[in-house]
Design a protein around this motif. Structure first.
Motif, PDB file in Angstrom:
ATOM      1  N   GLN A   1      -0.253  -8.635  -7.399  1.00  0.00           N
ATOM      2  CA  GLN A   1       0.606  -8.230  -6.024  1.00  0.00           C
ATOM      3  C   GLN A   1       0.154  -5.946  -5.757  1.00  0.00           C
ATOM      4  O   GLN A   1       0.397  -5.127  -7.089  1.00  0.00           O
ATOM      5  N   ALA A   2       0.446  -5.621  -4.965  1.00  0.00           N
ATOM      6  CA  ALA A   2       0.000  -4.262  -5.400  1.00  0.00           C
ATOM      7  C   ALA A   2       0.645  -3.265  -3.927  1.00  0.00           C
ATOM      8  O   ALA A   2       0.612  -3.832  -2.948  1.00  0.00           O
ATOM      9  N   PHE A   3       2.221  -1.722  -3.888  1.00  0.00           N
ATOM     10  CA  PHE A   3       1.160  -1.098  -3.091  1.00  0.00           C
ATOM     11  C   PHE A   3       1.404  -0.435  -2.660  1.00  0.00           C
ATOM     12  O   PHE A   3       0.816   1.049  -3.866  1.00  0.00           O
ATOM     13  N   TYR A   4       0.508   0.210  -1.822  1.00  0.00           N
ATOM     14  CA  TYR A   4      -0.063   1.943  -1.616  1.00  0.00           C
ATOM     15  C   TYR A   4       1.259   2.076  -1.441  1.00  0.00           C
ATOM     16  O   TYR A   4       2.375   2.565   0.139  1.00  0.00           O
TER      17      TYR A   4
ATOM     18  N   LYS B   1       7.200  14.236   0.751  1.00  0.00           N
ATOM     19  CA  LYS B   1       7.531  13.294   1.615  1.00  0.00           C
ATOM     20  C   LYS B   1       6.656  12.023   1.371  1.00  0.00           C
ATOM     21  O   LYS B   1       5.341  12.342   0.887  1.00  0.00           O
ATOM     22  N   CYS B   2       7.068  10.990   1.370  1.00  0.00           N
ATOM     23  CA  CYS B   2       6.111   9.216   1.884  1.00  0.00           C
ATOM     24  C   CYS B   2       5.736   8.979   3.106  1.00  0.00           C
ATOM     25  O   CYS B   2       6.258   8.674   4.538  1.00  0.00           O
ATOM     26  N   ARG B   3       4.024   9.733   3.402  1.00  0.00           N
ATOM     27  CA  ARG B   3       3.675   9.603   4.858  1.00  0.00           C
ATOM     28  C   ARG B   3       3.520   8.310   4.173  1.00  0.00           C
ATOM     29  O   ARG B   3       3.225   7.555   5.903  1.00  0.00           O
ATOM     30  N   GLU B   4       2.923   7.050   4.084  1.00  0.00           N
ATOM     31  CA  GLU B   4       2.283   5.986   4.058  1.00  0.00           C
ATOM     32  C   GLU B   4       2.609   5.011   2.686  1.00  0.00           C
ATOM     33  O   GLU B   4       2.701   5.253   2.120  1.00  0.00           O
ATOM     34  N   ALA B   5       3.312   3.836   3.325  1.00  0.00           N
ATOM     35  CA  ALA B   5       3.467   2.857   2.021  1.00  0.00           C
ATOM     36  C   ALA B   5       3.386   1.244   2.545  1.00  0.00           C
ATOM     37  O   ALA B   5       3.894   0.952   3.764  1.00  0.00           O
ATOM     38  N   ARG B   6       2.864   0.712   2.323  1.00  0.00           N
ATOM     39  CA  ARG B   6       2.207  -0.676   1.751  1.00  0.00           C
ATOM     40  C   ARG B   6       2.726  -1.781   1.021  1.00  0.00           C
ATOM     41  O   ARG B   6       1.333  -0.709   0.175  1.00  0.00           O
ATOM     42  N   LEU B   7       2.266  -2.895   1.625  1.00  0.00           N
ATOM     43  CA  LEU B   7       1.812  -4.245   0.225  1.00  0.00           C
ATOM     44  C   LEU B   7       0.268  -3.880   0.944  1.00  0.00           C
ATOM     45  O   LEU B   7       0.176  -4.232   2.373  1.00  0.00           O
ATOM     46  N   LEU B   8      -0.467  -3.953  -0.253  1.00  0.00           N
ATOM     47  CA  LEU B   8      -1.686  -3.881   0.390  1.00  0.00           C
ATOM     48  C   LEU B   8      -1.856  -6.095   0.033  1.00  0.00           C
ATOM     49  O   LEU B   8      -1.179  -6.578  -0.989  1.00  0.00           O
ATOM     50  N   THR B   9      -3.204  -6.135   0.877  1.00  0.00           N
ATOM     51  CA  THR B   9      -3.359  -8.051   0.936  1.00  0.00           C
ATOM     52  C   THR B   9      -4.155  -8.115  -0.485  1.00  0.00           C
ATOM     53  O   THR B   9      -4.068  -9.553  -0.960  1.00  0.00           O
ATOM     54  N   ASN B  10      -4.612  -7.372  -0.484  1.00  0.00           N
ATOM     55  CA  ASN B  10      -5.562  -7.578  -1.976  1.00  0.00           C
ATOM     56  C   ASN B  10      -5.303  -6.525  -2.862  1.00  0.00           C
ATOM     57  O   ASN B  10      -5.537  -4.745  -2.430  1.00  0.00           O
ATOM     58  N   PRO B  11      -5.497  -6.597  -4.367  1.00  0.00           N
ATOM     59  CA  PRO B  11      -4.963  -4.827  -4.939  1.00  0.00           C
ATOM     60  C   PRO B  11      -6.080  -4.094  -5.069  1.00  0.00           C
ATOM     61  O   PRO B  11      -5.837  -3.108  -5.416  1.00  0.00           O
TER      62      PRO B  11
END
Lengths: 386, 134
Positions: free
Chosen positions: B48-51, B58-68
């Protein structure tokens, strides 16, 4: 999971004769200009030549060595093709020797590749020998290399486990010609290494053992370095070994903000590294104490319980020692700069200290505002109460 | 409480990170995105992977990737689920874990070595997220 890395140690008066047993075919001997002027390399060359091998001297290392010094030493190594590279001198020389060795072994790498995550596999073409002629840097026992990027540039803090020399030869006779002030400055650096290693977030039982022993020796022997008759031989020998113990301690546990600040100051102004790290030590202890109270208690046997009761008590014990041996307690005592020059340099000093790798293992990680206050405290000689 | 790893966890992490003044101070000049990779072990059966897009504290974007492999980033920081758990619980130092081989980093190491304080604050922030491990 962690590691303890050490060179093989050869020690004792006259121990440089061990070099003959290496049977070098071609030995590149790296030292600084001052050491060459005093004729010290000749004493080492004699043993390297015993087996009929050739020796080439590279005597171009300056204090606070630059990247360009390594480039010149590397050119010499590529021409000469040594099977033994010897660093003879203080921390600057040993750092140049370590970087030269790595890039000679791995011509496909650059200096920026000398970080802990690079696959190195050194030791295919030569072995590295570190011979300290000062008693403080500990570089002969560590994985670290500190270089300066150009004139007035930042300190490059490089490190890799394979940069630890194969052999470290601790011959106290080689330190006998050290001027008294250099003896004090370098020993102060060794004390700083040891106290910072004890307090480090990366401290471990093995680094603690060396750090405690080094502090005990340094606290006892440092006051004996200021006598009118010079440094007694037993003291010289003890300090020489204590410096390597300090190197083994911090090389395996890291240093802290006193070194981060010393590297920043040394990159902006011409101040001996040991004098800078020593002057910042009491301030860093006061800043760190509550975050590392338990760790500082390990110094109880070396210093006595009352001196580890508080940050101020420990800092004052160090300041008393600095007064005994004539060490600087403030920045203006350490180097002749004016208040306006200090103020002008302050933002850069803070930025460089903040970006030092020494900060991350410090028990209390300072903000930039706190680093600025620490520099100001070291300028004014005031206690750290924040 | 949010499960690690999950969409909820990374959203809470982003919120905490953007409230963290110490992180903002330490990363005020940082520019560079990360992929945090959780390698399978224990209860986790797949990678699993987070972007994370980190810019000037600052953190401008954070999300769980559906595919690493869904997207690339300047850096990737990868470790097993067990080691992520130890990291978030404060049992591992993020840099020491790299040097000990428990985590792998891809990207410009020399640049990141100048932001070790920011790396520590990232982990400190993760420790503050109310986390439920599987």
């Amino acid at each position: 999971m962690w590691f303890f890395t050490s060179p093989r140690l050869v020690f004792g008066p006259g121990s440089i004769e061990f070099l003959a047993s290496l049977q070098a075919r071609r030995a590149l001997l790296i030292c600084d200009r001052e050491l060459a002027r005093r004729g010290v390399p000749a004493r080492v060359e004699e043993h390297l030549r015993t087996g009929g091998g050739e020796v080439r001297l590279f005597a171009e290392v300056d204090p606070e060595p630059k990247v360009s010094t390594v480039e010149r030493a590397l050119t010499a190594a590529k021409e000469f093709q040594p099977d033994v590279i010897v660093g003879l001198g203080g921390g600057s020389t040993l750092d140049v020797a370590k970087a030269t060795y790595a890039l000679y072994e791995r011509p496909d790498l650059g200096l920026m590749d000398l970080h802990p995550l690079t696959d190195m596999t050194l030791g295919q073409r030569a072995i590295l020998v570190g011979i300290p002629t000062t008693s403080g840097t500990g570089s002969e026992a560590t994985w670290a290399v500190v270089l300066t990027e150009g004139e007035g540039g930042r300190k490059l803090e490089l490190a890799h486990r394979e940069l630890v020399p194969r052999w470290a030869i601790l011959d106290p006779d080689l330190a006998a010609t050290m001027p008294p002030k250099v003896t004090t400055d370098t020993a102060a650096d060794a004390l700083c290494h040891s106290v910072e290693a004890i307090a480090s977030d990366w401290s471990n039982p093995f680094s603690d053992a060396y750090a405690k022993q080094a502090v005990e020796i340094l606290m006892e022997e440092l006051p004996r370095t200021t006598g009118a008759k010079g440094v007694p031989s037993p003291t010289r020998e003890s300090l020489h070994y204590a410096a390597t113990m300090g190197g083994l301690a911090f090389g395996n546990a890291q240093v802290g903000i006193a070194h981060a600040m010393a590297h920043a100051l040394g990159s902006k102004f011409p101040v001996p590294h040991g004098r800078a790290s020593g002057l910042f030590l009491p301030y860093s202890v006061e800043f760190n104490f509550d975050a590392a109270r338990e760790r500082y208690q390990k110094l109880r046997s070396a210093l006595g319980a009352p001196h580890v009761a508080s940050g101020h008590a420990l800092a004052d014990r160090i300041r008393t020692l600095w007064d005994q041996v004539g060490m600087s307690r403030t920045i203006p005592q350490a180097l002749p700069i004016s208040a306006p020059d200090f103020e002008k340099a302050l933002p850069d000093l803070v930025s460089r200290a903040d970006q030092s790798t020494c900060v991350s293992s410090n028990p209390r990680v300072p903000t930039t505002a706190e680093l600025e206050r620490l520099f100001r405290a070291a300028w004014n000689g005031t206690r750290v109460d924040f | 409480m949010a499960k690690f790893p999950s969409h909820e966890w990374i959203a809470l992490f982003q919120e905490e990170l953007n409230k963290n003044a110490a992180y903002e101070d330490s990363a005020r000049t940082w520019e560079g995105d990360f992929i945090f990779v959780v390698e399978p072990d224990g209860p986790i059966a797949s990678r699993q992977a987070f972007y994370l897009d980190l810019f000037h504290g600052k953190c401008r974007e954070a999300r769980l990737l559906t595919n690493p492999e869904e997207r690339s980033a300047a850096y990737s920081y990868a470790g097993t689920y067990s080691n992520w758990k130890r990291l978030i619980q404060g049992e591992l130092d993020p840099l020491k874990a790299l040097m000990g081989g428990q985590f792998k980093l891809k990207g410009n190491m020399m640049k990141i070595m100048r932001y070790t304080r920011a790396a520590k604050e990232l982990v400190n922030t993760a420790s503050r997220v109310p986390t439920e491990f599987q």
